[in-house]
Motif scaffolding. Sequence first.
Motif, short mmCIF file in Angstrom:
data_model
loop_
_atom_site.label_atom_id
_atom_site.label_comp_id
_atom_site.label_asym_id
_atom_site.label_seq_id
_atom_site.Cartn_x
_atom_site.Cartn_y
_atom_site.Cartn_z
N TYR A 164 6.08 7.59 10.62
CA TYR A 164 5.58 6.28 11.02
C TYR A 164 4.14 6.53 12.13
O TYR A 164 3.12 6.31 12.05
N ALA A 165 4.58 7.78 13.03
CA ALA A 165 3.67 7.69 13.75
C ALA A 165 1.82 8.31 13.03
O ALA A 165 1.33 8.04 13.36
N VAL A 166 1.79 9.13 12.03
CA VAL A 166 1.22 9.11 11.00
C VAL A 166 0.60 8.39 10.39
O VAL A 166 -0.62 8.15 10.75
N ARG A 172 -2.32 26.45 5.70
CA ARG A 172 -2.84 25.61 5.86
C ARG A 172 -2.64 24.65 7.82
O ARG A 172 -1.93 24.24 7.67
N PRO A 173 -4.47 24.35 8.02
CA PRO A 173 -3.10 24.39 9.56
C PRO A 173 -3.69 22.23 9.51
O PRO A 173 -4.04 22.12 8.53
N ARG A 174 -3.14 22.43 10.19
CA ARG A 174 -2.56 19.63 10.67
C ARG A 174 -3.72 20.04 11.85
O ARG A 174 -2.95 20.13 12.82
N PRO A 175 -4.83 20.20 12.36
CA PRO A 175 -5.78 20.31 13.23
C PRO A 175 -5.61 19.27 14.35
O PRO A 175 -5.56 18.54 15.41
N ARG A 176 -4.64 18.08 13.76
CA ARG A 176 -4.62 16.52 13.96
C ARG A 176 -3.11 16.09 14.78
O ARG A 176 -2.89 15.64 14.82
N TRP A 177 -2.70 17.31 14.46
CA TRP A 177 -1.03 16.60 14.36
C TRP A 177 -0.12 16.63 15.79
O TRP A 177 0.09 16.17 16.27
N ILE A 178 -0.62 17.83 16.66
CA ILE A 178 -0.53 17.66 18.00
C ILE A 178 -1.44 16.74 18.44
O ILE A 178 -0.04 16.47 19.78
N SER A 179 -2.19 15.53 18.66
CA SER A 179 -2.34 14.66 19.47
C SER A 179 -1.86 13.40 18.80
O SER A 179 -1.16 12.55 19.61
N THR A 180 -1.14 13.80 17.35
CA THR A 180 -0.50 12.68 16.56
C THR A 180 1.23 12.44 17.39
O THR A 180 1.94 11.71 18.02
N GLU A 181 1.95 14.09 17.85
CA GLU A 181 3.24 14.22 17.97
C GLU A 181 3.16 13.93 19.33
O GLU A 181 4.40 13.26 20.10
N THR A 203 -1.21 6.05 13.50
CA THR A 203 -2.59 7.21 13.57
C THR A 203 -3.46 7.36 12.67
O THR A 203 -4.66 6.37 13.03
N ASP A 204 -3.19 7.03 11.79
CA ASP A 204 -3.99 7.22 10.40
C ASP A 204 -4.68 5.41 10.24
O ASP A 204 -6.03 5.22 9.91
N LEU A 205 -4.05 4.55 10.29
CA LEU A 205 -3.98 2.75 10.05
C LEU A 205 -4.85 2.91 10.80
O LEU A 205 -5.93 2.82 11.14
N ARG A 252 0.93 -1.01 -0.14
CA ARG A 252 -0.28 0.30 -0.18
C ARG A 252 0.84 1.50 0.23
O ARG A 252 2.22 1.19 0.17
N TYR A 253 -0.05 2.12 -0.53
CA TYR A 253 1.26 3.64 -0.43
C TYR A 253 0.04 4.71 0.27
O TYR A 253 -0.76 4.59 0.32
N PHE A 254 1.11 5.22 0.84
CA PHE A 254 0.53 6.91 2.08
C PHE A 254 0.88 8.17 1.29
O PHE A 254 1.59 7.96 1.76
N ARG A 255 -0.08 8.86 1.48
CA ARG A 255 0.33 10.31 0.89
C ARG A 255 0.96 11.13 2.61
O ARG A 255 0.20 11.52 3.49
N GLN A 256 2.34 10.78 2.11
CA GLN A 256 3.16 11.01 3.49
C GLN A 256 3.50 12.58 2.96
O GLN A 256 4.12 13.43 2.48
N ARG A 257 3.74 13.65 4.58
CA ARG A 257 4.18 14.60 4.48
C ARG A 257 5.59 15.27 4.31
O ARG A 257 6.31 14.22 5.08
#
Lengths: 392, 392
Positions: free
Chosen positions: A112-114, B352-361, A117-119, A3-8
Amino acid sequence: ETRYFRQRLDHFSFSGEEEFFQQRYLVGRAGAGGWAGPGGPIFFYCGNEGDIAWFAANSGLVWDAAPRFAALVVFAEHRYYGESMPFGSKDKAYNNSRSMAYLTAEQALADYAVLLTDLKRNLSSESSPVVLFGGSYGGMLAAWMRLKYPHIAVGALASSAPILQFEDIVPDTIFYDLVSNDFKRESLSCFQTIKDSWKELDEQGNGQDGLLKLSKTLHLCQTLNTTGALSDWLNSAYSYLAMVDYPMPSEFLMPLPANPIKEVCRNIDKQPEGSSILERIYAGVNIYYNYTGTVDCFDLDDDPHGMGGWDWQACTEMVMPMSSSEGLSMFPPDEFDYALYADDCVKNFGVRPRPRWISTEFGGHNISSVLEKFGSNIIFFNGLLDPWSGGG
Amino acid sequence: ETRYFRQRLDHFSFSGEEEFFQQRYLVGRAGAGGWAGPGGPIFFYCGNEGDIAWFAANSGLVWDAAPRFAALVVFAEHRYYGESMPFGSKDKAYNNSRSMAYLTAEQALADYAVLLTDLKRNLSSESSPVVLFGGSYGGMLAAWMRLKYPHIAVGALASSAPILQFEDIVPDTIFYDLVSNDFKRESLSCFQTIKDSWKELDEQGNGQDGLLKLSKTLHLCQTLNTTGALSDWLNSAYSYLAMVDYPMPSEFLMPLPANPIKEVCRNIDKQPEGSSILERIYAGVNIYYNYTGTVDCFDLDDDPHGMGGWDWQACTEMVMPMSSSEGLSMFPPDEFDYALYADDCVKNFGVRPRPRWISTEFGGHNISSVLEKFGSNIIFFNGLLDPWSGGG
């Protein structure tokens, strides 16, 4: 399943110009039973410096353990390796220091964290306990991820992870001393032959038609321009042999027999009376570079595992000082010279290393006290023949 | 004692173009005894969105406690605030989204980690236990730093730190409900007057010469163009009053009497029979904006604490959804609309904000289980009158 994930590309700044890349990851429902389903455990392999398919094929422990826990298995590829290339292609990603700027451990951990979390959200499995796996650099990532993202993973198995191989946390001679010990324990004469070979190699190299003779003796495809390339080639054969000196046949780095160092030394020692040191050396490394016997000649520039990016990482964060001691080592004595090292990095990559950053960001100096205080749940798994065990 | 540290602008990438800035920090050897010396404790205040000298002057607890532990006191200024400006000046630092890109909590925490590591080395005090302090956003930084850098700090006192005011971790109406409660508990009629005032304000504003009349009634320096600016101005008076509703006189945000909300409500309630709602409102907010009585008229654009950068942070990482409930709140009912919020950020900051980033990090969803497992050593200190206590 791939699979592929659109990563920042850059998790830690907000320039407004959002750049993304496709991160590859493999998902496996190991065993007949498959995954326990939402809430069930997830085994997450922190990909390291190479093609993730290769690590997935060589991490049997994860696949063996998963069915017993009905765990979902995920192997995530590290950015800038394999297919997970920013800017669309390896050429573009590896173009210059600006394009490589985001090849760091911190960015990879955030990937990996993102991804996790998404997974978990997509699987409606937010409560799943995640166990991290990784070997070598990937083992460092697994340990560091457990420390930095305790809300995402409950524990980690960090295999052969030299998280202490930085600054002066462990002696900078420990790696080559351990490699040398692996040979010495098999055969003192083998150890001595290798130890003597470097001088021999230099002398021949400087002699009449020396480089041509050397290239013939060691069956190289091209004639050497310097002896340096040959020394490096031999050095990495010995070092990698120590990393994979398994008691059973393996094909991790190369197709190899069980106890490969024993075999190498046997070949070195068993050469007929009067064989030259370098003939013995050839007979030895032939086990590593040509166990299948299919190689006609050796090309010193081969890099079968696409680890080019590691040189960049070693020139930025992953500065691991390595020296070769006078006494215990079978390698030519060598003092790690940071100034020289840093200048080469500037020359080769246009970037200056930050040798103290890793221990600032992840710790290292008496880290055990930190690991004890925290319920860190990290297993540091080290084979004592593995030269990385010194920093692990 | 004011000092400056040459700090790296981007800790998490290696473009080769190294950019630095001067980070200001204050060092104090509190009390007659002074610091215990190498190995002695260090109290480190994680600067938040403002001039560090201002926080140092308003964090009495740190100064009171330090002598009892013979602790060295360090107040570090947050990048992009006070004098700690990248690119040499606030104008250049706040120029556009590219120059502001590095104003993030992660970069600020890395600043503190690098500064502390360097400070301890220079003091030959690597073994010093570091205790982190911080309030509000600085309290979040203190808590997050203890979680992310356990090898650098042994514990944290996180005061009024709403680390749960993200996504849907706490109800998005909790902040304004708590502000409203602070007024209701002092006087129901006061609460009701404020609750009724918004409609009154809109009606007057839309009437003949309404904005001019409003501006006169509330003693504004300029005539209003819309009622919106006035509503915001009143809203922040009530909200800030709730944050500093101390039982003793204070000068943190404004010079204020003890129990300022009690005073505001007393003024609102005690106006003569037949006073209009807005006359009462004026009498009330006069306590907040003009307790010294030296202000002739109010300029709605005043921003005494230079927190412009916070708007950027709120538009990138620090997305804290806030709604005003129909029933419990004294503010106009209002639903947080993320899409609208995000579009404004793109319009105002090009980001553009990343509203879910803080809880991920940093975590947040059932963080207590994480905090328990880890010997986190974090004291979350919340005053129940403080509306941030809802997310704290």
